[in-house]
Structures are given as structure tokens and as C-alpha cells.
Scaffold this active site. Structure first.
Site, PDB file in Angstrom:
ATOM      1  N   CYS A  25      10.730 -14.264   4.038  1.00 17.84           N
ATOM      2  CA  CYS A  25       9.296 -14.705   4.560  1.00 17.84           C
ATOM      3  C   CYS A  25       9.019 -15.942   4.269  1.00 17.84           C
ATOM      4  O   CYS A  25       9.282 -16.541   3.238  1.00 17.84           O
ATOM      5  CB  CYS A  25       8.401 -13.637   3.758  1.00 17.84           C
ATOM      6  SG  CYS A  25       6.579 -13.980   4.231  1.00 17.84           S
ATOM      7  N   GLN A  28       2.173   7.974   1.565  1.00 12.62           N
ATOM      8  CA  GLN A  28       3.132   7.040   1.121  1.00 12.62           C
ATOM      9  C   GLN A  28       3.276   5.976   1.881  1.00 12.62           C
ATOM     10  O   GLN A  28       3.344   5.810   3.223  1.00 12.62           O
ATOM     11  CB  GLN A  28       4.456   7.463   0.770  1.00 12.62           C
ATOM     12  CG  GLN A  28       4.488   8.708  -0.259  1.00 12.62           C
ATOM     13  CD  GLN A  28       4.499   8.025  -1.586  1.00 12.62           C
ATOM     14  OE1 GLN A  28       4.275   6.826  -1.818  1.00 12.62           O
ATOM     15  NE2 GLN A  28       4.466   8.749  -2.719  1.00 12.62           N
ATOM     16  N   PHE A  76      -1.217  17.964  -8.156  1.00  5.05           N
ATOM     17  CA  PHE A  76      -1.579  16.757  -7.583  1.00  5.05           C
ATOM     18  C   PHE A  76      -0.976  16.513  -6.046  1.00  5.05           C
ATOM     19  O   PHE A  76      -0.294  15.519  -5.559  1.00  5.05           O
ATOM     20  CB  PHE A  76      -1.097  15.084  -8.272  1.00  5.05           C
ATOM     21  CG  PHE A  76      -1.423  15.269  -9.481  1.00  5.05           C
ATOM     22  CD1 PHE A  76      -2.767  14.591 -10.095  1.00  5.05           C
ATOM     23  CD2 PHE A  76      -0.802  15.836 -10.607  1.00  5.05           C
ATOM     24  CE1 PHE A  76      -3.011  14.530 -11.428  1.00  5.05           C
ATOM     25  CE2 PHE A  76      -1.024  15.729 -12.190  1.00  5.05           C
ATOM     26  CZ  PHE A  76      -2.243  15.259 -12.443  1.00  5.05           C
ATOM     27  N   CYS A 101       5.079   7.146  -9.660  1.00  3.87           N
ATOM     28  CA  CYS A 101       4.782   5.783  -9.270  1.00  3.87           C
ATOM     29  C   CYS A 101       4.465   4.831 -10.573  1.00  3.87           C
ATOM     30  O   CYS A 101       4.120   3.787 -10.248  1.00  3.87           O
ATOM     31  CB  CYS A 101       3.761   5.761  -8.355  1.00  3.87           C
ATOM     32  SG  CYS A 101       2.085   6.363  -9.014  1.00  3.87           S
TER      33      CYS A 101
END
Length: 480
Positions: free
Chosen positions: A85, A293, A322, A436
Site C-alpha cells: 500500500c 467478522q 456469546f 480475539c
């Protein structure tokens, strides 16, 4: 992005340039090279990679560590690559969205796998019996969700849209973003022109992006753009949004005048925003502000691995803690006798219930979904009594946010300490924990292994966010 590492006055260093060549020993999860000065002080060097010899510009110093930016490299790492990038780097105005583009993608995976192992051992004193092969996928154009800041810069007479600059509150001047879907990256400059043409260009601080699958789940479908606007939009501005959608395939505008609960479609109708889990014959509709996600390719593989590791049998009851929209719950319902999905949000419980009803009928590729219900619980205030009230289950799937599942693990540990029960409740024989945050996983793993009677039989890293420091992982716990 707030600047959490910029020095305050107390951290100011009179002579910031260092002449000493340092050998970089490792990489931390902020993608900083870790080295030691001759006097033993630990130095964190942004832009440096393991095994390189570098000089750095010191911009922060504490009693036993210092922090800086690489200024020269005498011996370059074989794993250093050209960033993909143009906005990535250490230069002024560089985008702060990615941290690891200068490191080979396979090496990034290895760094994150090591971080998972280190956290499990140092924080939880847990060593998995088996390390799973890391899950990885496309490293570019993977990000189907993003929160893009918007700012009209009067002095420049232009609109900026994207992520914040590295270590700055200012927005980066981004023309492309290779981690976003190619179609969205190509849309950044037209979006800047669109916002600049609005009467409300000064009062639109954010565009939230959420992309869905096409019906075959192999390409981009709906591109939902949620425009946060602080003042009502004029009829002319609404028409400009409609014209933009008409000129850009898949674009669907949503408006957010206040909080997330005020989000609504600009115009009703059109295709449904959804993603697919084709291995299980499931399609998941969602709203653009719902949690899903960011990487649909990895999510499909992750759900498949989680269910294979859980190894649910047709006669078993499973609890999905969850559960969110039912990302794991509905696939579990293709395997189990009965599934209970538990989530803290009433809104998500309602959405998950609706998704279950949409997917419940049998399809040619699978039978009807098993008996499934969803309930709302404050999962950060779990007690042993609440755990018993939800009934025994053969297996658990746990997928918490970054805060982890401490209260749930603690309640399970407390029940284990109480010994055999007279009410017939038994702990699950197997738990698959999707995380996560490796530090909260390690904390909860320590509870499960050392206080709740489980073994950690396997763990592995999931590269959900290539080029960033984010570490997703999965761990398996067996009743000892």
C-alpha cells in the site's frame, strides 16, 4: 485513533538520535522490533525487524525502556518485503491502519502464533498438548467491515475518508486501501467527491462499511454504506446519495442520524445484506451495524474448524456462549440434537432467532435445523447458579469479545470445586473457545486448566486481520 505512544513533556528526550548499532532480537505485537542497548535497556523500534542491525531515533524514554523509530539498517532481514500500500510506512501522513506490511505474510503468521503460545504460558501457565496449524487466507482485499472517518478540510478544500494517520488524530490522505475489497478501494476517491458535493459535508463524520456475499458466497454482494450525519439531510443531498448508488454496483445507503439504533435504509427494498456459510447450508442476514467478522473467507474456515474440533454428535446438547447473530449456533444446529444460544444483547437475540427461523427448513443439502432457542444473559455477571439454571450440555462453544469469558470460566471452576452435585448437572466434556484477544484467552485458560478440571488439548492462531497486530485464535479444552 488516539496517540497512545506520543511522548508527553515528562518523556521528552534531549538527544533523540542514537549512534549505537543494535541487533533486533524479536518483534512485539505492535510490530516494533525489540533490542537491547549496551547498558541493558530494552528498546522498542518501530520499522525494525528481527535479526536486523539498525540505528534508531529515540522519541520516548522511561526508567527501564525506550522507544523510537528506525533511521538506518545495516543488515536487512530476509523477511522484509515491499509494502503493498502506498500509504503504509513511517513517513509523515502515513496511514495507521496496518502495522506489518513490511513483513512477509507468512512471517506475520509465525509472529502471531508465537504470541499466542507466549500468552498462554506466561499469563495462564498453560501449554497446549498440540499446536494447531495456523488458519490463513487472502492477505489483501479481505476486509469486508470498516469504520471510515470523514472530514472536510477547509484549508485544503477537500474531503478525506479513511483511517487515521500513524500516531495521530488526523486523517490520512488515502486514495486507495488494498485491505478493503477492490471495488470499495476504487470507490474511495469518488466517495470523497460525493461528500464534498453535499450541503452537509461539514456534518458527516463517519461512513461505516459492511459488505455482504453474493448468493453464491464467492464474490461481493451488497456494499452497505452507513452515513453518520449530525444534521438532517436536504432533499438534494438524498438525491446525490441515490445517484451515487445508481452509478456504483451493489451500493446500498443507510442513514444514521444518532445512535446505532437509529440506522435505517435510505430506500426500502433491494437485495438483502447477508453472508453465507455454504458448508452448512446457512445464510446469515445482518444489519450493517451488527457485529460480524471482518474477514468472511477466514470466518467460513474458522466455523468449519470449530465444529470439527467440537465433534458434535446427533444426540448431544450444545450451548453457544456469546452467540451473537448465530454465526456458530446455526451450523451447530445442523449437527446436534439441541442447541442453546446465549447472548448479552436482546437485539442480537431477536436477530439470531429470526435467522434461525429463516434457515430452519430442510434444504437438498441438509435436513431441518435442530431444536434451537436463544436467550439473553449478562455473561459478564455469570454465577454458578445461573450456569446450572441453563442446564447441562455435552459441549460448549465460547466466542467472547476482547474482554474474554472470565465470569463464565470462574462459575465453571466454582462448580468444579464444589464436587459432585445431587441435581444431575454435569460440566461439558469439551469446550472450544474462539478468542480475539490472546491475553484474556490465556487468563481464562488458566482458570479452566488449574481450577475447573480441564486439559488444553489444542490451540492455534487464526489470521483474521493480515498486516495488523490483531491475534485471533482457537483453543480446545477436554474434561480431565
Amino acid at each position: 485513533m488516539t496517540d497512545s505512544t506520543t511522548a508527553d513533556k515528562a518523556d521528552a528526550v534531549p538527544a533523540p538520535y542514537e549512534d549505537e548499532w543494535l541487533k533486533v532480537e524479536s518483534l512485539d505485537l505492535d510490530a516494533q522490533g525489540v533490542a537491547h542497548k549496551a547498558d541493558g535497556m530494552v528498546v522498542f523500534i518501530e520499522g525494525a525487524l528481527p535479526f536486523e542491525e539498525v540505528k534508531f531515533n529515540q522519541h520516548r524514554k522511561k526508567n527501564n525502556w525506550a522507544q523510537g523509530t528506525v533511521t538506518a539498517i545495516r543488515r536487512e532481514s530476509s523477511q522484509r518485503v515491499r509494502p503493498g500500500c502506498p500509504h503504509f510506512g513511517l513517513h509523515t501522513g502515513a496511514c495507521g491502519g496496518c502495522k506489518m506490511q513490511h513483513l512477509d505474510a507468512a512471517a506475520q503468521v509465525a509472529v502471531k502464533q508465537r504470541a499466542l503460545e507466549d500468552n498462554l504460558w506466561h499469563l495462564g501457565k498453560v501449554r497446549p498438548e498440540t499446536m494447531l496449524r495456523p488458519l490463513a487466507g487472502p492477505t489483501w482485499h479481505y476486509r469486508y467491515r470498516a469504520r471510515l472517518s470523514v472530514r472536510y478540510v477547509v484549508k485544503k478544500g477537500t474531503v478525506l475518508i479513511g483511517f487515521h494517520e500513524r500516531k495521530s488524530r488526523y486523517l490520512a490522505d488515502m486514495e486507495v486501501c488494498p485491505v478493503l475489497p477492490a471495488q470499495v478501494s476504487e470507490m474511495l476517491m469518488p466517495l470523497r467527491a460525493l461528500i464534498g458535493s453535499l450541503d452537509a459535508r461539514d456534518t458527516c463524520p463517519q461512513i461505516e462499511l459492511a459488505c455482504g456475499d453474493a448468493p453464491d458466497s464467492t464474490r461481493l454482494g451488497v456494499i452497505a454504506l452507513v452515513l453518520r450525519h449530525l444534521q438532517p439531510l436536504s432533499a438534494a443531498d438524498l438525491q446525490r446519495l441515490r445517484d451515487f448508488a445508481a452509478q456504483n454496483e451493489g451500493v446500498q445507503w443507510w442513514l444514521q442520524p444518532k445512535g446505532p439504533d437509529t440506522v435505517k435504509l435510505l430506500d426500502e427494498g433491494g437485495p438483502l445484506l447477508a453472508y453465507g456459510l455454504p458448508e452448512f447450508g446457512v445464510t446469515m442476514p445482518f444489519k450493517p451495524t451488527d457485529f460480524t467478522q471482518v474477514n468472511p473467507n477466514i470466518n467460513r474456515v474458522l466455523v468449519g474448524r470449530a465444529l470439527r474440533l467440537l465433534d458434535v454428535q446427533p444426540d448431544e446438547r450444545v450451548i453457544d456462549w456469546f452467540c451473537g447473530l448465530g454465526n456458530f449456533t446455526l451450523p451447530l444446529a445442523t449437527r446436534a440434537r439441541e442447541v442453546l444460544g446465549i447472548e448479552g444483547s436482546d437485539t442480537l437475540v431477536a436477530r439470531a432467532t429470526d435467522n434461525f427461523q429463516r434457515n430452519r427448513p430442510a434444504l437438498p443439502a441438509r435436513g431441518a435445523l435442530a431444536a434451537t432457542r436463544f436467550v439473553a444473559r449478562d455473561l459478564f455477571e455469570m454465577t454458578p447458579e445461573m450456569l446450572v439454571a441453563d442446564g447441562a450440555a455435552d459441549k460448549w462453544l465460547v466466542d467472547p469479545p476482547r474482554e474474554g469469558a472470565f465470569a463464565l470460566a470462574k462459575a465453571l471452576a466454582d462448580l468444579h470445586q464444589q464436587g459432585e452435585r445431587s441435581d444431575g448437572w454435569t460440566p461439558p466434556g469439551r469446550i472450544v473457545y474462539v478468542s480475539c484477544n490472546p491475553s484474556t484467552l490465556a487468563r481464562d485458560a488458566g482458570l479452566l486448566v488449574h481450577q475447573a478440571g480441564y486439559r488444553c488439548t489444542a490451540a492455534g492462531m487464526v489470521n483474521m486481520f493480515p498486516h495488523t497486530a490483531h491475534v485471533e485464535s482457537i483453543a480446545v479444552f477436554e474434561r480431565a
